[in-house]
Design an enzyme around this catalytic site. Structure first.
Site, PDB file in Angstrom:
ATOM      1  N   ALA A   1      62.955  43.306  23.187  1.00 21.57           N
ATOM      2  CA  ALA A   1      64.297  43.734  22.779  1.00 21.57           C
ATOM      3  C   ALA A   1      65.253  43.571  23.953  1.00 21.57           C
ATOM      4  O   ALA A   1      65.658  44.537  24.600  1.00 21.57           O
ATOM      5  CB  ALA A   1      64.278  45.175  22.290  1.00 21.57           C
TER       6      ALA A   1
ATOM      7  N   ALA B   1      64.935  41.517  17.791  1.00 20.10           N
ATOM      8  CA  ALA B   1      65.409  42.905  17.844  1.00 20.10           C
ATOM      9  C   ALA B   1      66.753  43.066  17.141  1.00 20.10           C
ATOM     10  O   ALA B   1      67.678  43.700  17.660  1.00 20.10           O
ATOM     11  CB  ALA B   1      65.506  43.360  19.291  1.00 20.10           C
TER      12      ALA B   1
ATOM     13  N   ASP C   1      70.303  38.454  28.981  1.00 20.90           N
ATOM     14  CA  ASP C   1      70.010  39.087  27.689  1.00 20.90           C
ATOM     15  C   ASP C   1      69.747  40.582  27.923  1.00 20.90           C
ATOM     16  O   ASP C   1      68.952  41.209  27.213  1.00 20.90           O
ATOM     17  CB  ASP C   1      68.812  38.424  27.010  1.00 20.90           C
ATOM     18  CG  ASP C   1      68.660  38.794  25.542  1.00 20.90           C
ATOM     19  OD1 ASP C   1      69.613  39.346  24.960  1.00 20.90           O
ATOM     20  OD2 ASP C   1      67.580  38.567  24.972  1.00 20.90           O
TER      21      ASP C   1
END
Length: 291
Positions: free
Chosen positions: A253, A85, A218
């Protein structure tokens, strides 16, 4: 009591780190409300002028909120084929000049940088960042195990979100994660949301590398927020059922994970609770040389 420390996080509470001071403070507060006490703010690949602007925001926030303890540049030195991403137009080669400029822009706030070791000049860049006190992570890479070992010898000490955006472990080629399994110098990031990595593989990783697994989120802006449409850098992201993907694709993403949830996922897979918590506290800090 050990401090929950997320060393790879892009935002939360509806806000991305580095966009604005107010939004960054809100994102920190959103994660703090879930139990995370320290965060390294991750930035996706950006042109240098945009990187400078976002680092300026983060530097101001660091003076206001001590829970923000530094910056992770997840790019721009990534392999185009494994960009995930990240905006392909923002990717770059780690020349000596680029290394110098990123160190100048971050000016002592850079805790971690992710690099694909197959890029021209990457091994020299890894050595330069390591000498500057930055933890270098191998990630977003097409590197095989042999090249990953060269990166570790050059000073890399971390794997960025293991098993994602890299070669996997197969019979005759174990990839970067497999190379890290055999190297006690290297810590291994895992996104334990049940989406990025199968929980049973996570449990096996804990058994294989005691004291070297680092739980990270993340997380992007939707963490501690909700489903909807978001941005990650310059790219549109859709979040449905807690899963974040680039709009119109199946490309993951980031995540909507929190560290407390990551610990729960690991324990649910059979990881000892003390080991799971250490992976989000003392081991995470050790990976960045903070203890």
């Amino acid at each position: 009591m050990a401090i929950l420390t997320d060393i790879h996080c892009h935002g939360g509470g509806g806000h991305a780190f580095g966009d604005t001071v107010e939004g960054t403070l809100a994102a920190l507060a959103a994660h703090r409300a879930t139990g995370t006490q320290e965060i390294v703010a991750s930035l996706v690949s950006l042109p240098l002028d945009q990187m400078r602007a976002q680092v300026g925001v983060l530097r101001e926030v660091m003076s206001l909120d001590p829970s923000l303890i530094g910056i992770h540049l997840e790019g721009p030195f990534l392999a185009p084929a494994r960009k995930g991403a990240h905006d392909p137009a923002a990717l770059a080669v780690p020349t000596a000049d680029m290394v110098e400029q990123t160190l100048e822009i971050t000016d002592g706030t850079l805790r971690q940088i992710t690099i694909a070791p197959e890029l021209p000049g990457a091994l020299e860049a890894i050595e330069a960042y390591a000498k500057a006190g930055v933890t270098v992570a191998v990630g977003h890479t097409e590197a095989d195990a042999a090249l990953a070992r060269e990166a570790f010898d050059a000073g890399a000490r971390l794997i960025t979100h293991a098993f994602n955006a890299m070669r996997g472990i197969v019979a005759r080629e174990v990839g970067p994660a497999g190379a890290a399994l055999a190297d006690d110098r290297v810590f291994i990031e895992v996104v334990a949301d049940g989406i990025h990595v199968d929980p049973q593989l996570i449990a096996a990783l804990f058994r294989a590398t005691p004291g070297r697994v680092v739980l990270v989120t993340d997380a992007m802006a939707a963490a501690a927020s909700g489903d909807g449409d978001y941005r990650l850098g310059s790219l549109d992201v859709e979040v449905r059922g807690g899963k974040a993907v680039l709009a119109g694709t199946d490309t993951i993403a980031g995540s909507t994970l929190t560290l407390t949830r990551a610990i729960e996922v690991c324990v649910g897979a059979g990881v000892d609770q003390a080991d799971a918590r250490a992976a989000a506290t003392t081991v995470a800090r050790a990976a960045l040389g903070l203890d």
